[in-house]
Design a protein around this motif. Structure first.
Motif, mmCIF file in Angstrom:
data_model
loop_
_atom_site.group_PDB
_atom_site.id
_atom_site.type_symbol
_atom_site.label_atom_id
_atom_site.label_comp_id
_atom_site.label_asym_id
_atom_site.label_seq_id
_atom_site.Cartn_x
_atom_site.Cartn_y
_atom_site.Cartn_z
ATOM 1 N N TYR A 9 0.821 -1.204 0.000
ATOM 2 C CA TYR A 9 0.000 0.000 0.000
ATOM 3 C C TYR A 9 0.853 1.251 0.000
ATOM 4 C CZ TYR A 9 -3.450 -3.348 1.727
ATOM 5 O OH TYR A 9 -4.269 -4.422 1.874
ATOM 6 N N GLN A 10 0.389 2.251 -0.697
ATOM 7 C CA GLN A 10 1.018 3.558 -0.657
ATOM 8 C C GLN A 10 0.411 4.311 0.524
ATOM 9 O OE1 GLN A 10 0.079 6.031 -4.001
ATOM 10 N NE2 GLN A 10 1.411 7.685 -3.323
ATOM 11 N N THR A 11 1.236 4.951 1.322
ATOM 12 C CA THR A 11 0.733 5.728 2.450
ATOM 13 C C THR A 11 0.388 7.133 1.965
ATOM 14 O OG1 THR A 11 2.093 4.451 3.981
ATOM 15 C CG2 THR A 11 1.241 6.553 4.773
ATOM 16 N N ILE A 12 -0.870 7.529 2.208
ATOM 17 C CA ILE A 12 -1.369 8.834 1.775
ATOM 18 C C ILE A 12 -1.287 9.800 2.958
ATOM 19 C CG2 ILE A 12 -3.344 10.079 0.801
ATOM 20 C CD1 ILE A 12 -2.175 7.862 -1.033
ATOM 21 N N THR A 94 -2.891 5.432 5.800
ATOM 22 C CA THR A 94 -2.403 6.739 6.236
ATOM 23 C C THR A 94 -1.826 6.628 7.643
ATOM 24 O OG1 THR A 94 -2.940 9.103 6.291
ATOM 25 C CG2 THR A 94 -4.555 7.618 7.269
#
Length: 107
Positions: A9-12, A94
């Motif tokens: 996952y990309q952290t927003i 996040t």
């Protein structure tokens, strides 16, 4: 880092999400008995990485008035669950900064 340990996952950043993560299950930390007996009060500040499924993936102790308070707060956070943050209606990973637990004795 081995590929199997890399988070997919990309952290927003929180300033780029549509909705913030919200506790679904907020576990209250136990007051450490040794500190209760010593009538010691304090506070712990955590930084918490929450994945798109609402699971706590990483906890960092930012500040703690006592190591036993920190342990109790981390243990409680590990058991907590969230409704994840969203961006454009999709759940995203996040980091919640400054999650504070305050340990206060009853009068």
């Amino acid at each position: 880092t081995p590929p199997e340990n890399v988070d997919a996952y990309q952290t927003i950043p929180v300033f780029d999400v549509s909705t913030m993560p919200v506790f679904k299950t907020r576990v209250t930390p136990d007051y450490p008995e040794a500190l209760m007996d010593g009538e010691i009060e304090g506070q712990v500040t955590l930084s918490v990485l929450i994945d798109p499924k609402g699971h706590v993936k990483k906890i960092t102790v930012v500040r703690a008035d006592h190591e036993l308070f920190a342990r109790s707060a981390v243990n409680a956070m590990q058991k907590s669950r969230f409704k994840p943050a969203t961006r454009n209606g999709e759940p995203v990973q996040t980091i919640l900064e400054d999650v504070i637990y305050t340990f206060v004795l009853d009068d």
